[in-house]
Design an enzyme around this catalytic site. Structure first.
Site, PDB file in Angstrom:
ATOM      1  CG  HIS A 175       0.073   3.816   4.590  1.00  9.91           C
ATOM      2  ND1 HIS A 175      -0.418   3.330   5.774  1.00  9.91           N
ATOM      3  CD2 HIS A 175      -0.981   5.265   4.663  1.00  9.91           C
ATOM      4  CE1 HIS A 175      -1.668   3.762   5.687  1.00  9.91           C
ATOM      5  NE2 HIS A 175      -2.403   4.718   4.816  1.00  9.91           N
ATOM      6  CG  HIS A 207      -0.613   0.210   2.467  1.00  7.52           C
ATOM      7  ND1 HIS A 207       0.702  -0.805   2.952  1.00  7.52           N
ATOM      8  CD2 HIS A 207      -0.773   1.204   3.801  1.00  7.52           C
ATOM      9  CE1 HIS A 207       0.834  -0.636   4.132  1.00  7.52           C
ATOM     10  NE2 HIS A 207       0.507   0.719   4.336  1.00  7.52           N
ATOM     11  CG  HIS A 239       3.946  -2.029  11.647  1.00  2.20           C
ATOM     12  ND1 HIS A 239       4.517  -0.441  11.646  1.00  2.20           N
ATOM     13  CD2 HIS A 239       3.525  -1.247  10.336  1.00  2.20           C
ATOM     14  CE1 HIS A 239       5.201   0.141  10.755  1.00  2.20           C
ATOM     15  NE2 HIS A 239       3.662  -0.302   9.981  1.00  2.20           N
ATOM     16  CG  ASP A 245       4.684   3.098   7.120  1.00  5.32           C
ATOM     17  OD1 ASP A 245       3.902   3.374   6.488  1.00  5.32           O
ATOM     18  OD2 ASP A 245       4.166   2.042   8.205  1.00  5.32           O
ATOM     19  CG  HIS A 246       3.724   0.383   4.590  1.00  3.27           C
ATOM     20  ND1 HIS A 246       4.052  -0.947   4.603  1.00  3.27           N
ATOM     21  CD2 HIS A 246       3.820   0.873   5.102  1.00  3.27           C
ATOM     22  CE1 HIS A 246       3.198  -1.398   5.684  1.00  3.27           C
ATOM     23  NE2 HIS A 246       3.646  -0.033   6.406  1.00  3.27           N
ATOM     24  CG  ASP A 251       0.875  -1.265   7.869  1.00  3.38           C
ATOM     25  OD1 ASP A 251       1.685  -2.109   8.727  1.00  3.38           O
ATOM     26  OD2 ASP A 251       0.405   0.262   8.069  1.00  3.38           O
ATOM     27  CG  HIS A 264      -3.942  -0.138   6.845  1.00  4.78           C
ATOM     28  ND1 HIS A 264      -3.699   0.716   8.465  1.00  4.78           N
ATOM     29  CD2 HIS A 264      -3.048   0.309   6.126  1.00  4.78           C
ATOM     30  CE1 HIS A 264      -2.700   1.746   8.586  1.00  4.78           C
ATOM     31  NE2 HIS A 264      -2.172   1.167   7.486  1.00  4.78           N
TER      32      HIS A 264
HETATM   33 FE    FE Z   1       2.804   0.879   8.341  1.00  9.02          FE
HETATM   34 ZN    ZN Z   2       0.162   1.334   6.921  1.00 10.75          ZN
END
Ligand code: FE
Ligand code: ZN
Length: 240
Positions: free
Chosen positions: A57, A55, A170, A59-60, A132, A113
């Site tokens: 985001h 996805h 995570h 942090d990905h 996530d 998400h």
């Molecule tokens: Fe994340």
């Molecule tokens: Zn995420």
């Protein structure tokens, strides 16, 4: 022998995975950051051929461009979020196949998400990369989708083989476990797992990967029987 999946920790609680689908050849799953990925690949003499994004985001996908520039790899990500995936080469969705060497991964649509979230399931390697969507004893927050969307996403994952090794993005396990025991105080498997993860975290050990079977026995989100039950648990966790 099943392929190795190497762990690269990033930021405070992200795990980036290097899926070694053929000797010394890896696909990087959800690179939060390029630096630690390039260092790990150099250390272990691994060639990065692909990035798989679940996805959009940051942090990905934050490491996408720098890793692509350094390695020339190709980037595969969710079709419904392709405008937000830096450097994407191939957009995929439900039912598409991602072939890495001899391993042919199935793309699962698990939007909840984020609206276009996907997961990658490599049956021949017995691995699932849910991003996530599914965590140990938890699930992703509902940023763009509804509880009904998450119920459908978890139902999709519930149908995979129980011994599937799950590599989520995570280390949220301890916080998830603390909440889970309040939802299912009489679940003995959950109580045992809570004790085990407390011990692991005290010793600074990771709790990922885990098996889908562990989730089926202890995760109050994948165990929710109705959308309403899942919705109630998700809101309670948000406020926990
Ligand atoms: Fe994340
Ligand atoms: Zn995420």
């Amino acid at each position: 022998m099943l392929p190795s999946v190497h762990r690269v920790p990033a930021f405070s609680d992200n795990y980036i995975w290097l899926f070694e689908y053929a000797p010394d050849h890896v696909a990087v799953v959800d690179p939060a950051d390029a630096g630690p990925v390039l260092a790990a690949a150099a250390d272990r003499k691994l060639r990065i051929t692909h990035i798989l994004n679940t996805h959009w985001h940051p942090d990905h996908v934050g490491g996408n461009l720098a890793i692509k520039n350094a390695s020339g790899c190709s980037i595969i990500g969710p079709r419904r979020e392709q405008a937000k995936i830096p450097g994407i080469d191939r957009a995929v969705g439900e039912g598409d196949v991602v072939s890495l060497g001899d391993h042919h991964g199935e793309v699962l649509f698990v939007g909840a998400h984020t609206a276009g979230h996907i997961a990658f399931h490599f049956a021949s390697a017995n691995v699932l990369f849910p991003g996530d969507t599914l965590f140990a004893m938890g699930c992703g927050r509902l940023f763009e989708g509804s509880a009904a969307d998450m119920f459908a996403a978890l139902a999709r994952l519930r149908g995979l083989p129980a011994d599937t090794r799950v590599f989520c993005a995570h280390e949220y396990t301890l916080s998830n476990a603390r909440f889970a025991v309040t939802v299912e105080p009489d679940n003995a498997a959950l109580a045992a797992r809570y004790a085990a993860v407390q011990q692991a975290r005290r010793n600074h050990q990771p709790t990922v990967p885990f098996t889908l079977l562990e989730e089926l026995e202890t995760n109050p989100f994948i165990r929710a029987r109705t959308v309403a039950e899942l919705a109630a648990r998700r809101s309670a966790k948000d406020a926990f």
